[in-house]
Every structure is written in C-alpha cells, then in structure tokens.
Design a protein around this motif. Structure first.
Motif, PDB file in Angstrom:
ATOM      1  N   PHE A   1      42.748  35.898  31.381  1.00  5.88           N
ATOM      2  CA  PHE A   1      43.291  36.960  32.751  1.00  5.88           C
ATOM      3  C   PHE A   1      44.119  36.563  33.406  1.00  5.88           C
ATOM      4  N   GLU A   2      44.663  37.578  33.630  1.00  7.75           N
ATOM      5  CA  GLU A   2      45.569  36.817  34.652  1.00  7.75           C
ATOM      6  C   GLU A   2      45.411  37.036  36.128  1.00  7.75           C
ATOM      7  N   TYR A   3      44.713  36.808  36.624  1.00  9.17           N
ATOM      8  CA  TYR A   3      44.079  37.063  38.094  1.00  9.17           C
ATOM      9  C   TYR A   3      43.406  36.000  37.914  1.00  9.17           C
ATOM     10  N   ASN A   4      43.651  35.027  39.567  1.00 10.18           N
ATOM     11  CA  ASN A   4      42.407  33.938  38.759  1.00 10.18           C
ATOM     12  C   ASN A   4      41.807  33.622  40.994  1.00 10.18           C
ATOM     13  N   TYR A   5      41.440  35.180  41.298  1.00  8.85           N
ATOM     14  CA  TYR A   5      40.370  34.999  42.434  1.00  8.85           C
ATOM     15  C   TYR A   5      39.389  33.388  42.343  1.00  8.85           C
ATOM     16  N   GLU A   6      38.961  32.811  43.683  1.00  6.99           N
ATOM     17  CA  GLU A   6      38.377  32.267  43.008  1.00  6.99           C
ATOM     18  C   GLU A   6      36.598  32.318  43.323  1.00  6.99           C
ATOM     19  N   TYR A   7      36.633  33.805  44.276  1.00  5.22           N
ATOM     20  CA  TYR A   7      35.807  34.117  44.824  1.00  5.22           C
ATOM     21  C   TYR A   7      35.672  35.617  44.286  1.00  5.22           C
ATOM     22  N   ILE A   8      34.855  36.678  43.976  1.00  5.44           N
ATOM     23  CA  ILE A   8      34.626  38.055  44.051  1.00  5.44           C
ATOM     24  C   ILE A   8      32.811  38.093  44.257  1.00  5.44           C
ATOM     25  N   GLU A   9      33.336  39.290  45.883  1.00  4.74           N
ATOM     26  CA  GLU A   9      32.244  39.590  46.442  1.00  4.74           C
ATOM     27  C   GLU A   9      31.960  41.508  46.266  1.00  4.74           C
ATOM     28  N   PHE A  10      30.675  42.150  46.136  1.00  2.91           N
ATOM     29  CA  PHE A  10      30.304  43.127  45.963  1.00  2.91           C
ATOM     30  C   PHE A  10      29.374  43.258  47.344  1.00  2.91           C
ATOM     31  N   LYS A  11      30.023  44.359  47.587  1.00  2.33           N
ATOM     32  CA  LYS A  11      28.916  45.166  49.154  1.00  2.33           C
ATOM     33  C   LYS A  11      28.954  45.898  48.683  1.00  2.33           C
ATOM     34  N   ASP A  12      28.239  46.811  50.077  1.00  2.00           N
ATOM     35  CA  ASP A  12      27.924  48.726  49.432  1.00  2.00           C
ATOM     36  C   ASP A  12      29.119  49.428  48.445  1.00  2.00           C
ATOM     37  N   SER A  13      29.704  49.795  49.636  1.00  2.04           N
ATOM     38  CA  SER A  13      31.493  50.396  48.574  1.00  2.04           C
ATOM     39  C   SER A  13      32.195  49.498  48.740  1.00  2.04           C
ATOM     40  N   LEU A  14      32.415  47.993  48.747  1.00  2.00           N
ATOM     41  CA  LEU A  14      34.136  48.087  49.100  1.00  2.00           C
ATOM     42  C   LEU A  14      33.458  46.658  47.477  1.00  2.00           C
ATOM     43  N   VAL A  15      34.866  45.833  47.407  1.00  2.00           N
ATOM     44  CA  VAL A  15      34.716  44.319  46.484  1.00  2.00           C
ATOM     45  C   VAL A  15      35.957  43.696  46.903  1.00  2.00           C
ATOM     46  N   LEU A  16      35.898  42.927  47.481  1.00  2.00           N
ATOM     47  CA  LEU A  16      36.460  41.686  48.267  1.00  2.00           C
ATOM     48  C   LEU A  16      36.867  40.713  47.399  1.00  2.00           C
ATOM     49  N   PHE A  17      37.992  40.288  47.406  1.00  2.00           N
ATOM     50  CA  PHE A  17      38.753  38.760  47.077  1.00  2.00           C
ATOM     51  C   PHE A  17      39.251  38.113  47.351  1.00  2.00           C
ATOM     52  N   TYR A  18      38.782  36.781  46.982  1.00  2.00           N
ATOM     53  CA  TYR A  18      39.293  35.384  47.676  1.00  2.00           C
ATOM     54  C   TYR A  18      40.060  34.453  46.168  1.00  2.00           C
ATOM     55  N   LYS A  19      41.017  34.099  47.805  1.00  2.00           N
ATOM     56  CA  LYS A  19      41.762  32.657  46.698  1.00  2.00           C
ATOM     57  C   LYS A  19      40.628  31.796  47.138  1.00  2.00           C
ATOM     58  N   ILE A  20      41.104  30.843  46.301  1.00  2.00           N
ATOM     59  CA  ILE A  20      40.820  29.028  46.459  1.00  2.00           C
ATOM     60  C   ILE A  20      40.942  28.083  48.017  1.00  2.00           C
ATOM     61  N   GLU A  21      42.256  28.470  48.365  1.00  2.00           N
ATOM     62  CA  GLU A  21      43.140  28.276  49.847  1.00  2.00           C
ATOM     63  C   GLU A  21      42.016  28.874  50.672  1.00  2.00           C
ATOM     64  N   ASP A  22      41.281  29.773  50.340  1.00  2.00           N
ATOM     65  CA  ASP A  22      40.417  30.540  52.104  1.00  2.00           C
ATOM     66  C   ASP A  22      39.179  30.981  51.059  1.00  2.00           C
TER      67      ASP A  22
END
Length: 219
Positions: A104-125
């Motif tokens: 996998f080429e992406y290295n997002y530290e966190y992925i968060e699922f809400k009702d209608s959104l997908v949020l991606f976070y890096k390790i720095e924040d």
C-alpha cells in the motif's frame, strides 16, 4: 483472509466455467444461483444472497446484453446493496490506528469513519485530518467480480476496499487500493495457497499480506 481466498477461488472457477460451457449449461447454473439466493434471503442471510445473485452475472463473461436471469439477479443486487452496505458502515464506524503497512502506498496513521465522511490523519497530527472524503460506496458497474460489496469511491477516482475482521478478539480493518486516480485497476496475487508443504502453507496463510488498522480503544 480465508474468506477472501474462498471468494476469489469461487468466482475464478465461474469465469473459467463460463468460457467452456454452452448457453444451456450456463442458464441451468444461473437458475441454481438464483434459487440459492432466494433461499438465503428467506433465512435472512443477506451476504450469501448477495454472493449468489452476483454469481449469476459472473457467467456473462464477455459482457453481452443481459439475459432475463441476469436482469433479475441485478435487481436483487441493487435492492440488497444498501442493506449490506449499511451493515458494513456500522462495523467501520470509529477511529482506526495503522498496525501494518504492506502492499500500500499510503501511510495514514489513522482512518476515522463517521456517518457520511472518511477522515485521514498523519502521524504528525492525530487530531487534524489531512484528507477528508465522502463516505460513498463505489458503483457496482465499476467493480470487478472479486471486490464488489465493501468498496468506497473517492473524489480523485480512487476505489478503496475495506474489509472488517476480528482476529483473536482484535478488531481489524484491512485496506486495499482497487483502483488508482488514473482509473487503473489493481490485483494482488496471493500465492500463499500454492505451497505444497501443508505446514508452510498453513503458516503462510496465517500471515497478513495487506495493510491493516486496528480499532483505536483510546478514542
């Protein structure tokens, strides 16, 4: 992973069968899959019903105009999709922390699922998302025969597959890029089941070859 391997083997055999058999044989097996799908529906097993109806369309290998059986199966799929997708969304809901990065080429530290959104976070924040996508399931017509029920399409044309599993009591979410931003589809060749040695094969199958996240208990 075992479920994925079975599904891949199942649909691969259908594709081979569809190329070798005549129209009469194909019609017979399509009817069998339709009957199985309706039986699963009566038992409340939406997922197996979805697989059965999807199998009917798997025989249309060269994408010819659909037969009456394929039209019937497609209508069933369209009615089942929202039901099963709602169940998938409930499994994904919450924040997930990267546990293994592989293929996998992406290295997002966190992925968060809400009702209608997908949020991606890096390790720095870990509190400010670096990428936000709408939670939009991919169109059935844009999916191949193996990954059609748990994939999301993002605004840059990517299609991601999310597979929820519980391994030894640990909630995992496997992530795989099915289609990149250039609309190029990808397939990961899993050769672990080809080991002749039973012990080596068993050990290999126990190892995860995909990127996966674990449910964040601290959110």
């Amino acid at each position: 992973m075992k479920l994925r391997f079975l599904i891949i083997s199942y649909f691969f055999s259908i594709m081979l069968f569809a190329q070798d058999k005549n129209e009469k044989d194909i019609k017979y097996y399509q009817i069998q899959h339709i009957n199985s799908g309706n039986i699963f529906l009566k038992k409340g097993n939406d997922f197996n019903a979805l697989l059965s109806f999807h199998s009917v369309l798997g025989y249309n290998f060269d994408k010819n105009p659909m037969t009456e059986y394929e039209i019937y199966a497609r209508k069933k799929i369209d009615s089942l999709f929202p039901i099963y997708q709602k169940k998938e969304k409930e499994k994904w809901k919450g924040k997930w922390k990267l546990q293994q990065l592989q293929n996998f080429e992406y290295n997002y530290e966190y992925i968060e699922f809400k009702d209608s959104l997908v949020l991606f976070y890096k390790i720095e924040d870990a509190f400010k998302p670096c990428r936000i996508e709408n939670l939009k399931f991919a169109n059935y017509n844009d999916l191949d025969t193996l990954n059609f029920y748990n994939s999301l399409e993002f605004k840059n044309n990517e299609i991601w597959e999310f597979t929820f599993e519980v391994i030894n009591g640990e909630k995992r979410l496997k992530v795989y890029l099915l289609r990149d931003e250039n609309k190029v589809y990808r397939t990961l060749l899993d050769e672990r089941g080809l080991f002749r040695d039973e012990q080596k094969r068993k050990k290999a199958l126990e190892e995860e070859i995909l990127t996966y996240y674990v449910f964040d208990q601290n959110q």
